[in-house]
Design a protein around this motif. Structure first.
Motif, PDB file in Angstrom:
ATOM      1  N   LEU A  12      18.228  65.468 -55.203  1.00  0.00           N
ATOM      2  CA  LEU A  12      18.381  64.111 -55.709  1.00  0.00           C
ATOM      3  C   LEU A  12      17.253  63.753 -56.661  1.00  0.00           C
ATOM      4  CD1 LEU A  12      19.521  62.202 -52.484  1.00  0.00           C
ATOM      5  CD2 LEU A  12      20.910  62.661 -54.515  1.00  0.00           C
ATOM      6  N   GLN A  13      16.066  64.279 -56.407  1.00  0.00           N
ATOM      7  CA  GLN A  13      14.949  64.021 -57.305  1.00  0.00           C
ATOM      8  C   GLN A  13      15.213  64.603 -58.692  1.00  0.00           C
ATOM      9  OE1 GLN A  13      14.599  65.075 -54.111  1.00  0.00           O
ATOM     10  NE2 GLN A  13      13.839  63.116 -53.322  1.00  0.00           N
ATOM     11  N   ASP A  14      15.782  65.796 -58.727  1.00  0.00           N
ATOM     12  CA  ASP A  14      16.156  66.386 -60.011  1.00  0.00           C
ATOM     13  C   ASP A  14      17.228  65.536 -60.699  1.00  0.00           C
ATOM     14  OD1 ASP A  14      14.428  68.496 -59.638  1.00  0.00           O
ATOM     15  OD2 ASP A  14      15.988  69.947 -59.115  1.00  0.00           O
ATOM     16  N   LEU A  15      18.205  65.083 -59.917  1.00  0.00           N
ATOM     17  CA  LEU A  15      19.269  64.254 -60.469  1.00  0.00           C
ATOM     18  C   LEU A  15      18.683  62.994 -61.099  1.00  0.00           C
ATOM     19  CD1 LEU A  15      22.489  64.276 -60.456  1.00  0.00           C
ATOM     20  CD2 LEU A  15      22.282  62.613 -58.606  1.00  0.00           C
ATOM     21  N   ASP A  16      17.701  62.433 -60.439  1.00  0.00           N
ATOM     22  CA  ASP A  16      17.056  61.222 -60.933  1.00  0.00           C
ATOM     23  C   ASP A  16      16.250  61.500 -62.208  1.00  0.00           C
ATOM     24  OD1 ASP A  16      16.549  58.362 -60.357  1.00  0.00           O
ATOM     25  OD2 ASP A  16      14.470  59.025 -60.247  1.00  0.00           O
ATOM     26  N   ALA A  17      15.582  62.651 -62.234  1.00  0.00           N
ATOM     27  CA  ALA A  17      14.763  63.001 -63.394  1.00  0.00           C
ATOM     28  C   ALA A  17      15.611  63.287 -64.622  1.00  0.00           C
ATOM     29  CB  ALA A  17      13.892  64.208 -63.071  1.00  0.00           C
ATOM     30  N   MET A  18      16.887  63.547 -64.416  1.00  0.00           N
ATOM     31  CA  MET A  18      17.793  63.857 -65.513  1.00  0.00           C
ATOM     32  C   MET A  18      17.851  62.729 -66.542  1.00  0.00           C
ATOM     33  SD  MET A  18      21.547  65.408 -64.666  1.00  0.00           S
ATOM     34  CE  MET A  18      22.197  63.790 -64.279  1.00  0.00           C
ATOM     35  N   ARG A  19      17.565  61.512 -66.092  1.00  0.00           N
ATOM     36  CA  ARG A  19      17.641  60.362 -66.982  1.00  0.00           C
ATOM     37  C   ARG A  19      16.598  60.445 -68.106  1.00  0.00           C
ATOM     38  NH1 ARG A  19      18.400  56.237 -64.077  1.00  0.00           N
ATOM     39  NH2 ARG A  19      18.387  57.206 -62.024  1.00  0.00           N
ATOM     40  N   ASN A  20      15.619  61.329 -67.971  1.00  0.00           N
ATOM     41  CA  ASN A  20      14.540  61.422 -68.951  1.00  0.00           C
ATOM     42  C   ASN A  20      14.709  62.577 -69.923  1.00  0.00           C
ATOM     43  OD1 ASN A  20      13.123  59.316 -67.502  1.00  0.00           O
ATOM     44  ND2 ASN A  20      12.663  60.876 -65.972  1.00  0.00           N
ATOM     45  N   TYR A  21      15.940  63.080 -70.042  1.00  0.00           N
ATOM     46  CA  TYR A  21      16.117  64.310 -70.805  1.00  0.00           C
ATOM     47  C   TYR A  21      15.811  64.146 -72.292  1.00  0.00           C
ATOM     48  CZ  TYR A  21      20.650  62.857 -72.762  1.00  0.00           C
ATOM     49  OH  TYR A  21      21.650  62.223 -73.450  1.00  0.00           O
ATOM     50  N   ARG A  22      15.737  62.925 -72.774  1.00  0.00           N
ATOM     51  CA  ARG A  22      15.390  62.703 -74.183  1.00  0.00           C
ATOM     52  C   ARG A  22      13.907  62.404 -74.377  1.00  0.00           C
ATOM     53  NH1 ARG A  22      20.485  58.867 -76.068  1.00  0.00           N
ATOM     54  NH2 ARG A  22      22.015  60.536 -76.272  1.00  0.00           N
ATOM     55  N   ASP A  23      13.177  62.362 -73.284  1.00  0.00           N
ATOM     56  CA  ASP A  23      11.750  62.048 -73.339  1.00  0.00           C
ATOM     57  C   ASP A  23      10.959  63.321 -73.635  1.00  0.00           C
ATOM     58  OD1 ASP A  23       9.137  61.310 -72.959  1.00  0.00           O
ATOM     59  OD2 ASP A  23       9.465  60.336 -71.029  1.00  0.00           O
ATOM     60  N   ALA A  24      10.245  63.341 -74.731  1.00  0.00           N
ATOM     61  CA  ALA A  24       9.498  64.537 -75.134  1.00  0.00           C
ATOM     62  C   ALA A  24       8.444  64.930 -74.123  1.00  0.00           C
ATOM     63  CB  ALA A  24       8.849  64.317 -76.505  1.00  0.00           C
ATOM     64  N   GLU A  25       8.017  64.009 -73.305  1.00  0.00           N
ATOM     65  CA  GLU A  25       6.983  64.296 -72.314  1.00  0.00           C
ATOM     66  C   GLU A  25       7.564  64.718 -70.968  1.00  0.00           C
ATOM     67  OE1 GLU A  25       3.735  64.362 -73.046  1.00  0.00           O
ATOM     68  OE2 GLU A  25       4.447  64.004 -75.078  1.00  0.00           O
ATOM     69  N   SER A  26       8.879  64.797 -70.879  1.00  0.00           N
ATOM     70  CA  SER A  26       9.516  65.138 -69.606  1.00  0.00           C
ATOM     71  C   SER A  26       9.823  66.622 -69.539  1.00  0.00           C
ATOM     72  CB  SER A  26      10.823  64.349 -69.434  1.00  0.00           C
ATOM     73  OG  SER A  26      11.558  64.831 -68.332  1.00  0.00           O
ATOM     74  N   GLU A  27       9.614  67.210 -68.370  1.00  0.00           N
ATOM     75  CA  GLU A  27       9.939  68.620 -68.181  1.00  0.00           C
ATOM     76  C   GLU A  27      11.444  68.857 -68.237  1.00  0.00           C
ATOM     77  OE1 GLU A  27       9.595  69.136 -63.421  1.00  0.00           O
ATOM     78  OE2 GLU A  27       7.948  68.099 -64.432  1.00  0.00           O
ATOM     79  N   PHE A  28      12.257  67.777 -68.140  1.00  0.00           N
ATOM     80  CA  PHE A  28      13.703  67.911 -68.224  1.00  0.00           C
ATOM     81  C   PHE A  28      14.219  67.726 -69.652  1.00  0.00           C
ATOM     82  CE2 PHE A  28      15.772  68.096 -63.978  1.00  0.00           C
ATOM     83  CZ  PHE A  28      14.626  68.250 -63.230  1.00  0.00           C
ATOM     84  N   ASN A  29      13.326  67.608 -70.625  1.00  0.00           N
ATOM     85  CA  ASN A  29      13.761  67.483 -72.013  1.00  0.00           C
ATOM     86  C   ASN A  29      14.563  68.716 -72.417  1.00  0.00           C
ATOM     87  OD1 ASN A  29      13.311  67.976 -75.077  1.00  0.00           O
ATOM     88  ND2 ASN A  29      12.906  65.798 -74.768  1.00  0.00           N
ATOM     89  N   LEU A  30      15.782  68.511 -72.868  1.00  0.00           N
ATOM     90  CA  LEU A  30      16.667  69.637 -73.151  1.00  0.00           C
ATOM     91  C   LEU A  30      16.153  70.526 -74.283  1.00  0.00           C
ATOM     92  CD1 LEU A  30      20.212  67.990 -72.861  1.00  0.00           C
ATOM     93  CD2 LEU A  30      19.022  69.389 -71.181  1.00  0.00           C
ATOM     94  N   SER A  31      15.359  69.967 -75.166  1.00  0.00           N
ATOM     95  CA  SER A  31      14.871  70.733 -76.309  1.00  0.00           C
ATOM     96  C   SER A  31      13.671  71.606 -75.973  1.00  0.00           C
ATOM     97  CB  SER A  31      14.497  69.783 -77.456  1.00  0.00           C
ATOM     98  OG  SER A  31      15.633  69.055 -77.876  1.00  0.00           O
ATOM     99  N   THR A  32      12.938  71.224 -74.924  1.00  0.00           N
ATOM    100  CA  THR A  32      11.667  71.911 -74.666  1.00  0.00           C
ATOM    101  C   THR A  32      11.512  72.434 -73.249  1.00  0.00           C
ATOM    102  OG1 THR A  32      10.619  69.788 -74.132  1.00  0.00           O
ATOM    103  CG2 THR A  32      10.482  70.539 -76.425  1.00  0.00           C
ATOM    104  N   ALA A  33      12.498  72.237 -72.366  1.00  0.00           N
ATOM    105  CA  ALA A  33      12.347  72.664 -70.969  1.00  0.00           C
ATOM    106  C   ALA A  33      12.097  74.167 -70.894  1.00  0.00           C
ATOM    107  CB  ALA A  33      13.590  72.289 -70.171  1.00  0.00           C
ATOM    108  N   LYS A  51      14.287  84.231 -74.152  1.00  0.00           N
ATOM    109  CA  LYS A  51      13.958  82.889 -73.707  1.00  0.00           C
ATOM    110  C   LYS A  51      12.713  82.366 -74.383  1.00  0.00           C
ATOM    111  CE  LYS A  51      16.003  82.214 -69.267  1.00  0.00           C
ATOM    112  NZ  LYS A  51      15.711  81.808 -67.922  1.00  0.00           N
ATOM    113  N   PHE A  52      12.696  81.070 -74.600  1.00  0.00           N
ATOM    114  CA  PHE A  52      11.554  80.409 -75.196  1.00  0.00           C
ATOM    115  C   PHE A  52      10.660  79.887 -74.092  1.00  0.00           C
ATOM    116  CE2 PHE A  52       9.063  78.176 -78.156  1.00  0.00           C
ATOM    117  CZ  PHE A  52       8.924  76.860 -77.770  1.00  0.00           C
ATOM    118  N   LYS A  53       9.409  80.347 -74.036  1.00  0.00           N
ATOM    119  CA  LYS A  53       8.462  79.928 -73.013  1.00  0.00           C
ATOM    120  C   LYS A  53       7.416  79.009 -73.623  1.00  0.00           C
ATOM    121  CE  LYS A  53      10.068  82.507 -69.655  1.00  0.00           C
ATOM    122  NZ  LYS A  53      10.587  81.962 -68.410  1.00  0.00           N
ATOM    123  N   LYS A  54       6.989  78.028 -72.846  1.00  0.00           N
ATOM    124  CA  LYS A  54       5.956  77.124 -73.344  1.00  0.00           C
ATOM    125  C   LYS A  54       5.171  76.598 -72.165  1.00  0.00           C
ATOM    126  CE  LYS A  54       7.111  73.025 -74.628  1.00  0.00           C
ATOM    127  NZ  LYS A  54       6.371  72.279 -73.649  1.00  0.00           N
TER     128      LYS A  54
END
Length: 469
Positions: free
Chosen positions: A41-62, A2-5
């Motif tokens: 539901l909060q997680d579901l809502d945060a999903m909309r930011n998955y392309r945002d580099a500053e979001s913890e839900f970013n698929l590339s960096t989570a 796993k990649f940790k950051k």
């Protein structure tokens, strides 16, 4: 490995004022399958930011995702938009948003949703959206190159309102695969309105499939294109799907799909009433152009148009060079002919009889229930379960039941209409008693006629088609 950051600060966009983001996690992919877990539901809502580099839900960096990044999201539990449990959706509920309700994922600020969403056979209950001046409205707004699986959206309070491209699951899906999904509730809009999807489209040489789906939602389009499953489908396939709700539109109303361009429909049915001002069909309202191929399907709801010059058909309103094979419509549709207007390029083994006659067969290729036709000819396609069990797509029940589809070996029949499939209903002939045979992780009843799509059953690994028996 796993990649940790270092955890990034959450940048949750579009939440209602009273909704707080979930606490940051040390690992967003606990089961190491490349999908970020959605726990609330909060997680579901945060999903909309998955392309945002500053979001913890970013698929590339989570944190916890593979080095190559995660590919999407998975639901870990049932969710309920009636957050205070009082039986109404109002300002006391989170995501009320001053009466607008849920902001669809894949709308502004993120232009589309283009990842995997696996519902893991969970249900999202009581979705409420009231955005009559907005296009692309649903749980997801616009899905582009995304895939949605194993999810039910249900509950007696489920209500979705938008303008153009409106569906309970998604407003518009382009280049996306959708399977094992269901919905119940009410959905309304202006153009392209569906019980699951408003518009299901493709781009050049990228044909996709909507499969293993159903909706019991009532659908209304004030202008054009209303369907029990989808309002508009272009150059895609629809297989193993059915719709039970009533459908209304000014024009182009279909029990399954409102308007189509170049699609194939196989193993499908619609049982709700269909009404329009000028164009309506029991299965498809309007075939625009190119090819429409229908195999092994039926319609049984009343089909009507209010304009004296309008056109209506038992299966298709306006056909326009359509091919229909081994399909039926009941005389209870009120329509004598398969199509109301246009032409058929192929008309093989299709017929209309009363519901009592079409309920009579207990197997495919029936020649006993009527003397002048073979009913359900070649309705013998099957799939293979993970344990190598062969299961027919269609179950014909008793001599008093219409055929219904199966899923993962279970017959999707609800003979007392209480919203619980017979295989899970302790009282399958008593609509007043909704006690299940055994508890399920998501509850037994949707409160709106549709259940968790697979009721927590093990996933079907293989859907390889068998040759006809």
């Amino acid at each position: 490995m796993k990649f940790k950051k270092t955890l990034l600060a959450a940048a949750i966009i579009g939440l209602s004022a009273q909704v707080l983001a979930a606490e940051p996690r040390e690992d967003y992919d606990l089961d190491d399958n490349g999908l970020i877990e959605i726990n609330s539901l909060q997680d579901l809502d945060a999903m909309r930011n998955y392309r945002d580099a500053e979001s913890e839900f970013n698929l590339s960096t989570a944190t916890g995702c593979p080095e190559s990044g995660c590919t999407g999201f998975e639901l870990t539990t049932d969710l309920n938009f009636d957050t205070n449990g009082d039986g109404v959706i109002n300002a006391s509920d989170e995501f009320w948003n001053d009466g607008l309700g849920w902001e669809p994922v894949g709308s502004s600020p993120s232009p589309t949703f283009g990842a995997i969403f696996d519902g893991k056979n969970h249900v999202i209950r009581n979705l409420y959206i009231n955005r009559p001046e907005s296009d692309n409205v649903g749980l997801f707004a616009r899905v582009y190159w995304g895939s949605i699986y194993n999810l039910a959206i249900a509950g007696s309070l489920t209500s979705v309102t938008g303008q153009n491209n409106v569906g309970i699951l998604s407003g518009i899906i382009t280049k996306g695969d959708v399977s094992s999904v269901s919905s119940s509730g009410q959905v309304q809009g202006v153009n392209a309105v569906g019980g699951l999807i408003g518009s299901y489209q493709t781009e050049a040489n990228s044909r996709r499939t909507l499969s293993s789906c159903y909706s019991t939602a009532n659908v209304n389009a004030s202008e054009a294109g209303a369907g029990g499953i989808a309002g508009y489908v272009n150059a895609n396939n629809v297989t193993e799907c059915f719709a039970l709700g009533d459908v209304t539109a000014n024009t182009k109303a279909g029990g399954l799909i409102g308007e189509v361009i170049s699609i194939s429909i196989a193993n499908a049915y619609a049982s709700g009433n269909v009404s329009a001002t000028d164009i309506a069909g029991g299965l498809v309202g309007y075939h625009n152009s190119y090819s429409l191929n229908i195999y092994y399907a039926y319609a049984m709801g009343n089909v009507s148009v209010s304009d004296e010059a309008g056109i209506a058909g038992g299966l298709i309103g306006q056909a326009n060079n359509s091919s229909v094979n081994h399909s039926h419509w009941t005389t209870e549709t009120g329509q004598q002919y398969l199509h109301g207007g246009g032409t058929l390029s192929n008309d093989v083994g299709n017929s209309s009889y009363s519901q009592s006659v079409l309920s009579c067969p207990t197997a495919a290729d029936d020649t006993d229930c009527t003397t002048d036709a073979t009913l359900y000819q070649d309705w013998t396609n099957s799939y293979i379960m993970a344990d190598e069990t062969v299961v027919n797509y269609w179950d014909f029940g008793t001599a008093n039941q219409m055929p219904v589809l199966t899923a993962q070996g279970y017959v999707l029949r609800d003979r007392d209409g209480d919203g619980i499939w017979d295989f899970n209903d302790a009282y399958p002939d008593d609509p007043t008693n909704t006690e299940p045979k055994s508890p399920t992780s998501g509850g037994s009843s949707s409160g709106g006629g549709a259940l968790i799509w697979l009721l927590g059953l093990a996933a079907m690994v293989s859907l390889r088609r068998k040759s006809k028996a």
